[in-house]
Design an enzyme around this catalytic site. Sequence first.
Site, PDB file in Angstrom:
ATOM      1  N   ASP A 228      -7.829  -7.638   0.985  1.00 53.75           N
ATOM      2  CA  ASP A 228      -6.723  -7.966   2.021  1.00 53.75           C
ATOM      3  C   ASP A 228      -7.343  -7.423   3.242  1.00 53.75           C
ATOM      4  O   ASP A 228      -8.291  -6.742   3.495  1.00 53.75           O
ATOM      5  CB  ASP A 228      -5.465  -7.047   1.939  1.00 53.75           C
ATOM      6  CG  ASP A 228      -5.911  -5.509   2.359  1.00 53.75           C
ATOM      7  OD1 ASP A 228      -5.340  -5.163   3.322  1.00 53.75           O
ATOM      8  OD2 ASP A 228      -6.413  -4.661   1.538  1.00 53.75           O
TER       9      ASP A 228
ATOM     10  N   HIS B  36      -4.782 -21.464  11.436  1.00 53.08           N
ATOM     11  CA  HIS B  36      -5.982 -22.104  10.729  1.00 53.08           C
ATOM     12  C   HIS B  36      -6.743 -20.861  10.042  1.00 53.08           C
ATOM     13  O   HIS B  36      -7.378 -21.152   9.065  1.00 53.08           O
ATOM     14  CB  HIS B  36      -6.705 -22.530  11.995  1.00 53.08           C
ATOM     15  CG  HIS B  36      -8.154 -22.654  11.805  1.00 53.08           C
ATOM     16  ND1 HIS B  36      -8.581 -23.812  10.909  1.00 53.08           N
ATOM     17  CD2 HIS B  36      -9.210 -22.031  11.627  1.00 53.08           C
ATOM     18  CE1 HIS B  36     -10.048 -23.735  10.609  1.00 53.08           C
ATOM     19  NE2 HIS B  36     -10.434 -22.627  11.348  1.00 53.08           N
TER      20      HIS B  36
ATOM     21  N   CYS C  73      -5.427 -27.947  12.729  1.00 50.63           N
ATOM     22  CA  CYS C  73      -6.628 -28.813  12.855  1.00 50.63           C
ATOM     23  C   CYS C  73      -6.186 -30.280  12.961  1.00 50.63           C
ATOM     24  O   CYS C  73      -6.695 -31.208  13.374  1.00 50.63           O
ATOM     25  CB  CYS C  73      -7.723 -28.422  11.739  1.00 50.63           C
ATOM     26  SG  CYS C  73      -8.399 -26.566  12.292  1.00 50.63           S
TER      27      CYS C  73
ATOM     28  N   CYS D  98      -5.520 -27.841   7.650  1.00 47.66           N
ATOM     29  CA  CYS D  98      -4.617 -27.166   8.255  1.00 47.66           C
ATOM     30  C   CYS D  98      -3.600 -27.790   9.381  1.00 47.66           C
ATOM     31  O   CYS D  98      -4.397 -28.785   9.860  1.00 47.66           O
ATOM     32  CB  CYS D  98      -4.910 -25.622   8.735  1.00 47.66           C
ATOM     33  SG  CYS D  98      -5.462 -25.861  10.403  1.00 47.66           S
TER      34      CYS D  98
ATOM     35  N   CYS E 107     -10.825 -29.922   8.521  1.00 45.10           N
ATOM     36  CA  CYS E 107      -9.777 -28.738   8.107  1.00 45.10           C
ATOM     37  C   CYS E 107      -8.459 -29.366   7.735  1.00 45.10           C
ATOM     38  O   CYS E 107      -8.044 -30.194   8.893  1.00 45.10           O
ATOM     39  CB  CYS E 107      -9.855 -27.600   8.937  1.00 45.10           C
ATOM     40  SG  CYS E 107      -8.586 -26.342   8.503  1.00 45.10           S
TER      41      CYS E 107
ATOM     42  N   ASP F 205       0.716  -1.233  -0.109  1.00 40.56           N
ATOM     43  CA  ASP F 205       0.012   0.061  -0.064  1.00 40.56           C
ATOM     44  C   ASP F 205       0.859   1.224  -0.016  1.00 40.56           C
ATOM     45  O   ASP F 205       2.135   1.139   0.043  1.00 40.56           O
ATOM     46  CB  ASP F 205      -1.042   0.082   1.142  1.00 40.56           C
ATOM     47  CG  ASP F 205      -0.154   0.079   2.572  1.00 40.56           C
ATOM     48  OD1 ASP F 205       0.810   0.459   2.630  1.00 40.56           O
ATOM     49  OD2 ASP F 205      -1.061   0.305   3.517  1.00 40.56           O
ATOM     50  N   SER F 206       0.245   2.335  -0.098  1.00 39.12           N
ATOM     51  CA  SER F 206       1.002   3.557  -0.452  1.00 39.12           C
ATOM     52  C   SER F 206       1.585   4.183   0.878  1.00 39.12           C
ATOM     53  O   SER F 206       2.275   5.305   0.729  1.00 39.12           O
ATOM     54  CB  SER F 206       0.226   4.563  -1.322  1.00 39.12           C
ATOM     55  OG  SER F 206      -0.782   5.018  -0.604  1.00 39.12           O
ATOM     56  N   GLY F 207       0.915   3.915   1.974  1.00 35.80           N
ATOM     57  CA  GLY F 207       0.901   4.588   3.088  1.00 35.80           C
ATOM     58  C   GLY F 207      -0.042   5.684   3.552  1.00 35.80           C
ATOM     59  O   GLY F 207       0.015   6.248   4.712  1.00 35.80           O
ATOM     60  N   GLY F 208      -0.689   5.777   2.267  1.00 36.68           N
ATOM     61  CA  GLY F 208      -1.963   7.041   2.599  1.00 36.68           C
ATOM     62  C   GLY F 208      -2.823   6.630   4.098  1.00 36.68           C
ATOM     63  O   GLY F 208      -2.794   7.622   4.802  1.00 36.68           O
TER      64      GLY F 208
ATOM     65  N   ASP G 228      -2.827   8.117  -2.012  1.00 36.05           N
ATOM     66  CA  ASP G 228      -4.157   8.695  -1.761  1.00 36.05           C
ATOM     67  C   ASP G 228      -4.569   9.072  -0.556  1.00 36.05           C
ATOM     68  O   ASP G 228      -3.936   9.084   0.514  1.00 36.05           O
ATOM     69  CB  ASP G 228      -5.345   7.459  -1.945  1.00 36.05           C
ATOM     70  CG  ASP G 228      -5.411   6.399  -1.041  1.00 36.05           C
ATOM     71  OD1 ASP G 228      -4.074   6.441  -0.378  1.00 36.05           O
ATOM     72  OD2 ASP G 228      -6.517   5.983  -0.868  1.00 36.05           O
TER      73      ASP G 228
ATOM     74  N   GLY H 178     -10.989   3.473   1.155  1.00 42.60           N
ATOM     75  CA  GLY H 178     -12.112   4.283   2.062  1.00 42.60           C
ATOM     76  C   GLY H 178     -13.068   3.429   2.637  1.00 42.60           C
ATOM     77  O   GLY H 178     -14.347   4.026   3.007  1.00 42.60           O
TER      78      GLY H 178
END
Lengths: 392, 392
Positions: free
Chosen positions: B286, B355, B329, B326, B324, B92-95, B146, B236
């Site tokens: 994300d 998990h 589990c 993973c 599951c 990300d840009s840090g904004g 942004d 946003g």
Amino acid sequence: MTCFQVINADSHSAARRGVLTTAHGVVQTPAFMPVGTAGAVKGITPQYLEASGAEIILANTYHLMLRPGVEVVQNLGGLHRLMAWNRPILTDSGGYQVFSLGELTKIDDDGVEFASHVDGTRVRLNAEIATEIQSRMGSDIIMCFDECTPLPADTARLQQAAARTFEWARRCKTALAGQQRTEDRGQTADSIRPPAAVLRRPLLFGIVQGGTDLDLRRRCAEQIVDIGFDGYALGGLSVGEGHEEMVKTVRYTAPLLPGDHPRYLMGVGMPADILAAVFAGVDMFDCVLPTRNGRNAFAFLPGGALRLRNSTHIDSTEPVQPGCDCYCCRHFTRGAIRHFFNCDEMLGPILLSIHNLRFYQRLMAEIRRHIEQGDFGIWAIQELEKYVETDK
Amino acid sequence: MTCFQVINADSHSAARRGVLTTAHGVVQTPAFMPVGTAGAVKGITPQYLEASGAEIILANTYHLMLRPGVEVVQNLGGLHRLMAWNRPILTDSGGYQVFSLGELTKIDDDGVEFASHVDGTRVRLNAEIATEIQSRMGSDIIMCFDECTPLPADTARLQQAAARTFEWARRCKTALAGQQRTEDRGQTADSIRPPAAVLRRPLLFGIVQGGTDLDLRRRCAEQIVDIGFDGYALGGLSVGEGHEEMVKTVRYTAPLLPGDHPRYLMGVGMPADILAAVFAGVDMFDCVLPTRNGRNAFAFLPGGALRLRNSTHIDSTEPVQPGCDCYCCRHFTRGAIRHFFNCDEMLGPILLSIHNLRFYQRLMAEIRRHIEQGDFGIWAIQELEKYVETDK
């Protein structure tokens, strides 16, 4: 079936190369046991523990009896299932922790009553209870309940502790024999299938106390050997007496223990301590240092150490230990690890715990190889010199 | 070479199944990016991240520029080498972080000046600096700088932020084009060999702001599309507006973005948010929830959740999620995990992070499968109902 075979003995030292057989498989000795105090080796998954080469780990009766409690451990399928560790587990008896962690401790000839450090409840621990708890959790190696005297201690205090430790050891042996007759040991570990041709019973180790008083150590050793155990531990060391005193006591005491049984030096230690104790004929070790130091940004290196918080590592693209085959060294730079510690990212402690545990297991593998090759004595003295230099 | 191919489009929704190509390999979309804020996805090694099925992760420019700093990231071989992650990374840009974490923030039409939350030093960030930092760290997907307006915000404030975001986006594109001409991008990632037939340049994504004001969203979308980017993000959102408002905004805005470019909904979110946004035509997500919730003993389950500190799990021998695949589990009981959290053992957070990350990747794999099968629309509505029930 005896639990221990010596397969090589070094000719320039008392070091021996052995195989210890337990209900959850065999352990090549000399062996180092990572410490999983409360049912977890701190900071890592058992996957990395296995990858380190560890064949046996230690868990603490004191911590587990307070949380989650022996009933819960049993309900969760036993200690192996709880820890997701299908290999041997040695449990200590709780004696050491009662004296170091318990509060308002009252000790008498029967045992100990103390206030839990977790919630203050009064708890009683004695030979029979400690043995029963370890047995019910499914321990592979049960330690006798002992009184560990803090240093310094006067002779009268040491003698009283030694006398109790002897009497409690006798009671532990009787208690375990009684439980073996009345209990079906298979039940506590239903989901864990031990390898074929291993023992179906837990081993019981006696503990030799006596501080750094060599006469007392000798008397304790004779008494404990006289009772007869699967293995023999040296307790009450690595409690502040220093490397030299510790080694002196181990050198004196180890030969007093029968050569066809495993010898275990409790709570030891630094690489130099281990090298010197193997030299004196010790087969087993446990210590929190690989993980505790790893969490504090301290990495073990051959003959030395690295403090990863140090700003000299900021731009370092070297691995923690060049040539090391652990996950940390294969993937991460010193600079990245320093950054993780700097940002309090869990990954820093995780990675150095992985490295340090692998470092210890590699040290043990080297020790075993040199005993097999017959050059352990000469090699160990050279290695010891490196570490002693660095420790100064 | 275009960076995105749509390989399936759902007939009952706007969902699409795509492939995103970057300098470090391809990503199957819809995709979820675990968040590695300061260069580490909290609580786990990249080994478990790979095992989760994650193909791309996110890192934060704001955090990394403050610690360890862009020079150090470069000296350590770039972001991929620092993180031991040889697959795509979006930065990300840090904004967003400047406005949520920075102190004494001064904003003007050029950019932002703020006091580092780490040591208070004054730091400047603008379109050119944000683009250069991401480029120098070796990011595969660079986000435009942004202005993210906190909610609630009046129309004038939203419009000013949107105008700046547009102007800064233009400047980011110009800046990256200039850097691409003058820099040899290969140098920052020498030790990382990208797979064959992938892009040799970083992608640049524009960000559409506008809060929950649909008219403003439309104008922003038109402006950003007019500049032209590799992909388009909705910024946003997931800042407190609630599921319904978020979905309404996404449903309105996503179709305004060109169908042959990836659409990325930043910072989202819960499984229900993701299902609804994929339904509306979003390709990338994300969120910190899998790891943050994992550290807080909260496990994601299909259609629900599990709070592992709850005493009902004390004796439970069930895995966190039956079936599951993973590591958590497959090896640990709910009772054991509850015990680890109860004792503050790192293993608790580690296991639930493993998990939850696997849970999210499996959700994305299911989403992709249903789009391929052509029944995503119907399936997603059924799934959404389960989650909405549970969320109440």
